[in-house]
Design a protein around this motif. Structure first.
Motif, PDB file in Angstrom:
ATOM      1  N   ILE A 120       1.046  -1.558   0.012  1.00  0.00           N
ATOM      2  CA  ILE A 120      -0.389  -0.246  -0.090  1.00  0.00           C
ATOM      3  C   ILE A 120       1.020   0.963   0.044  1.00  0.00           C
ATOM      4  O   ILE A 120       1.720   1.212   0.856  1.00  0.00           O
ATOM      5  N   VAL A 121       0.911   2.140  -1.356  1.00  0.00           N
ATOM      6  CA  VAL A 121       1.506   3.419  -1.105  1.00  0.00           C
ATOM      7  C   VAL A 121       0.766   4.728  -0.590  1.00  0.00           C
ATOM      8  O   VAL A 121      -0.212   4.476  -1.317  1.00  0.00           O
ATOM      9  N   ARG A 122       0.659   5.250  -0.219  1.00  0.00           N
ATOM     10  CA  ARG A 122       0.632   6.044   0.510  1.00  0.00           C
ATOM     11  C   ARG A 122       1.118   7.412   0.629  1.00  0.00           C
ATOM     12  O   ARG A 122       2.159   8.095   0.391  1.00  0.00           O
ATOM     13  N   GLY A 188      -0.950   4.406  -5.009  1.00  0.00           N
ATOM     14  CA  GLY A 188      -0.202   4.537  -5.795  1.00  0.00           C
ATOM     15  C   GLY A 188       0.061   3.619  -7.052  1.00  0.00           C
ATOM     16  O   GLY A 188       0.865   3.648  -7.302  1.00  0.00           O
ATOM     17  N   ASN A 189      -1.395   4.455  -7.323  1.00  0.00           N
ATOM     18  CA  ASN A 189      -1.677   3.655  -8.976  1.00  0.00           C
ATOM     19  C   ASN A 189      -0.901   4.684 -10.217  1.00  0.00           C
ATOM     20  O   ASN A 189      -0.319   3.580 -10.840  1.00  0.00           O
ATOM     21  N   ALA A 190      -0.571   5.996 -10.103  1.00  0.00           N
ATOM     22  CA  ALA A 190       0.985   6.416 -10.780  1.00  0.00           C
ATOM     23  C   ALA A 190       1.996   5.633 -10.845  1.00  0.00           C
ATOM     24  O   ALA A 190       2.214   5.425 -11.408  1.00  0.00           O
ATOM     25  N   GLU A 191       2.829   5.589  -9.146  1.00  0.00           N
ATOM     26  CA  GLU A 191       3.922   5.191  -9.389  1.00  0.00           C
ATOM     27  C   GLU A 191       3.920   3.462 -10.011  1.00  0.00           C
ATOM     28  O   GLU A 191       4.541   3.073 -10.558  1.00  0.00           O
ATOM     29  N   ARG A 192       2.861   2.678 -10.582  1.00  0.00           N
ATOM     30  CA  ARG A 192       2.691   1.789 -10.780  1.00  0.00           C
ATOM     31  C   ARG A 192       2.769   1.683 -12.132  1.00  0.00           C
ATOM     32  O   ARG A 192       3.091   0.590 -12.871  1.00  0.00           O
ATOM     33  N   TYR A 193       1.768   3.213 -12.856  1.00  0.00           N
ATOM     34  CA  TYR A 193       1.928   2.990 -14.164  1.00  0.00           C
ATOM     35  C   TYR A 193       3.261   2.274 -14.940  1.00  0.00           C
ATOM     36  O   TYR A 193       2.444   1.750 -16.075  1.00  0.00           O
ATOM     37  N   ASP A 194       4.166   2.928 -14.634  1.00  0.00           N
ATOM     38  CA  ASP A 194       5.134   2.427 -16.077  1.00  0.00           C
ATOM     39  C   ASP A 194       5.220   1.295 -16.322  1.00  0.00           C
ATOM     40  O   ASP A 194       5.361   0.675 -16.786  1.00  0.00           O
ATOM     41  N   ALA A 195       5.685   0.145 -14.785  1.00  0.00           N
ATOM     42  CA  ALA A 195       5.961  -1.331 -14.217  1.00  0.00           C
ATOM     43  C   ALA A 195       4.587  -1.738 -15.220  1.00  0.00           C
ATOM     44  O   ALA A 195       4.730  -2.822 -16.034  1.00  0.00           O
ATOM     45  N   MET A 196       3.440  -1.378 -15.353  1.00  0.00           N
ATOM     46  CA  MET A 196       2.227  -2.024 -15.163  1.00  0.00           C
ATOM     47  C   MET A 196       1.659  -1.721 -16.983  1.00  0.00           C
ATOM     48  O   MET A 196       0.411  -2.519 -17.456  1.00  0.00           O
TER      49      MET A 196
END
Ligand code: SF4
Ligand code: FES
Lengths: 246, 115, 138
Positions: A120-122, A188-196
């Motif tokens: 969980i990213v906050r 954390g959606n934006a931080e996962r965007y590149d990987a996903m």
């Protein structure tokens, strides 16, 4: 109980003695209630102590005993010998380099799982005194299925895309990233965007659906990957914001 | 390939939209025109169909349907080439597939302009 | 998979056993990918028909003649078969994407099988509609 002698063909690879993996056959007296893992342990204990394989829980929760049995990725602790006819062929998981016998190298798999930040990213963490992050049963239901993964890597072994695109981040990692994106507590959606959704992300998937066929925990990673495609595409157009999905 | 990677979400959306169009309409069209029409069981009169196809609704519909069909198929073809050809085939397969889609799009536009 | 960061000597990864044709599950997948080739051919066939419409009644009559040729009929049959297979698999596995996941509260759970069968039924209905339209009934 009566034992029955069954024939096993096991792919062996011992780097100090063999240049290439080769099949070797074993005749194993099996009890009627044995799983394939029991037979492997019997080989190691009584027939050939040089055999290497991984296992731990023997009850389908640790995810370490995954192998190909007759070509299909399964948890060997959940695959009953009596369900197979004739010779049983056991191989290490496909799409992974082989370290020794039935043991594969999972480093790449672990890196891929980490790349989607499966936690969980906050933006701002609450202080402990402020209490827990609350979540309704309906919000839990949103992602619960995708959180059941035991990291057994069967889905990676089954995926035809990974065979031709080894850098594809893969079903379990995307399912896990999707699980956190759907979590009401996560930001954390934006931080996962590149990987996903970058170049080795969801777009490589051609919906073979194989991952979902072999997943022992009914995670249905193919569903996660393809829902993530829709979400990612809508975010790419700007219709959906990148921050918080839920 | 960089450009293709950047456009991946767009290509996928076209593939998806094209897929739904195809699922809804292609079996009926092939059955009606190719099979029943070819066998003479369905009266495909020129006047009526020409009016239908060249109408204000017909033309944009045909453009959307055919172009969607071609891009859908070419995107899927790219994946097929990759699956069968392996990593080496990735870039040439993608170039070939999308070039084919561009040619088919141009042909569609040309046909519809003179319709 | 690709590169090995660790110094452990390894044997290279093996491709999924039986891909692409030895197992039924992989065969279905390859068959599905092959629909793209046949549906592309179908698209070209329809485009030729539209072109014939644009060229006038004689061209259209010729087009219909060509459609009646046994080889063309066989091809149409193949395209038809592949497009029906496409529709079934597309709607069946595609149902899993068609889940509303936007907004703070999840929607009511939609029965997955119902969604897939409903989609297939819808395609069947539009197919009938297309036939009626072509035949001049609508
Ligand atoms: S998604 Fe399923 S098959 Fe894949 S690693 Fe997790 S539990 Fe195993
Ligand atoms: S030994 Fe733990 S899952 Fe099989």
């Amino acid at each position: 109980m009566e034992t029955q002698t069954r024939k096993f063909e096991i792919l062996r690879y011992r780097p100090e003695e063999q240049s290439e993996p080769e099949f070797r056959s074993y005749e194993v007296p099996c009890m009627p209630d044995w799983v394939v893992l029991d037979a492997l342990n019997a080989i190691k204990d009584d027939i050939d102590p040089t055999l290497s394989h991984r296992w731990s829980c023997r009850m389908g929760v640790c995810g370490s005993c995954g192998m190909l049995v007759n070509g299909r990725p399964v948890l060997t602790c959940a695959a009953f010998v009596r369900d197979y006819e004739g010779t049983i062929r056991v191989e290490p998981l496909s799409n992974f380099p082989i370290v020794r016998d039935l043991v594969v190298e999972l480093d790449d798999f672990v890196h891929k799982i980490q790349s989607v930040k499966p936690w969980i990213v906050r933006k701002l963490e609450k202080d402990v005194e402020q209490g827990e992050y609350r979540q309704s049963p309906a919000q839990l239901e949103e992602f619960k299925q995708f959180s059941m993964c035991i990291n057994c890597a069967l889905c990676y072994a089954a995926c035809p895309v990974l065979a031709s695109e080894p850098d594809f981040v893969g079903p379990a990692a995307i399912a896990l990233g999707h699980r956190y994106n759907l979590d009401s507590r996560d930001e954390g959606n934006a931080e996962r965007y590149d990987a996903m959704h970058g170049h080795n992300g969801v777009w490589s998937c051609s919906y073979a659906n194989e991952c979902s066929q072999v997943c022992p925990k009914h995670v249905d990673p193919a569903m996660a990957v393809n829902q993530a495609k829709l979400t990612g595409a809508l975010q790419w157009t700007g219709i959906l914001p990148k921050k918080s999905m839920t | 390939m960089k450009l293709i990677h950047r456009l991946e979400p767009l290509l996928w959306m076209i593939f998806g939209a094209g897929g739904y169009q195809l699922a809804l309409l292609l079996p009926g069209l092939v059955l009606g025109v190719g099979l029943l029409g070819g066998l003479g069981f369905l009266p495909l009169e020129y006047e009526r169909l020409h009016a239908l196809a060249s109408s204000a609704v017909g033309k944009p519909f045909l453009a959307g349907f055919l172009i969607g069909l071609f891009w859908h198929c070419c995107h899927h073809l790219r994946h097929l080439i990759l699956d069968l050809g392996g990593e080496r085939a990735a870039a040439p397969g993608a170039y070939f597939s999308y070039a084919l889609a561009i040619v088919a799009t141009a042909a569609t536009v040309q046909v519809l302009v003179v319709l | 998979m690709s590169e090995n960061a660790s110094p452990t000597p390894v044997a290279p990864a093996r491709p999924p056993s039986g891909f692409p044709l030895a197992h039924a599950r992989y065969r279905n997948y390859v068959l599905f990918a092959l629909t793209s080739v046949f549906m592309f051919v179908g698209g070209v066939g329809l485009l030729l028909g539209v072109r014939a419409l644009g060229q006038g009644p004689e061209a259209w009559a010729q087009y219909l003649d060509a459609l009646g040729h046994p080889a063309v009929l066989a091809l149409s049959l193949a395209v038809f078969g592949f497009s029906v297979y496409f529709t079934l698999r597309w709607m069946w596995i595609g149902r899993k994407i068609m889940v509303g996941r936007v907004g703070p509260v999840p929607g009511p759970p939609i029965p997955m099988a119902g969604l897939g069968l409903g989609g297939i039924a819808l395609c069947f209905a539009t197919g009938i509609g297309v036939l009626l339209l072509l035949g001049g009934v609508l």
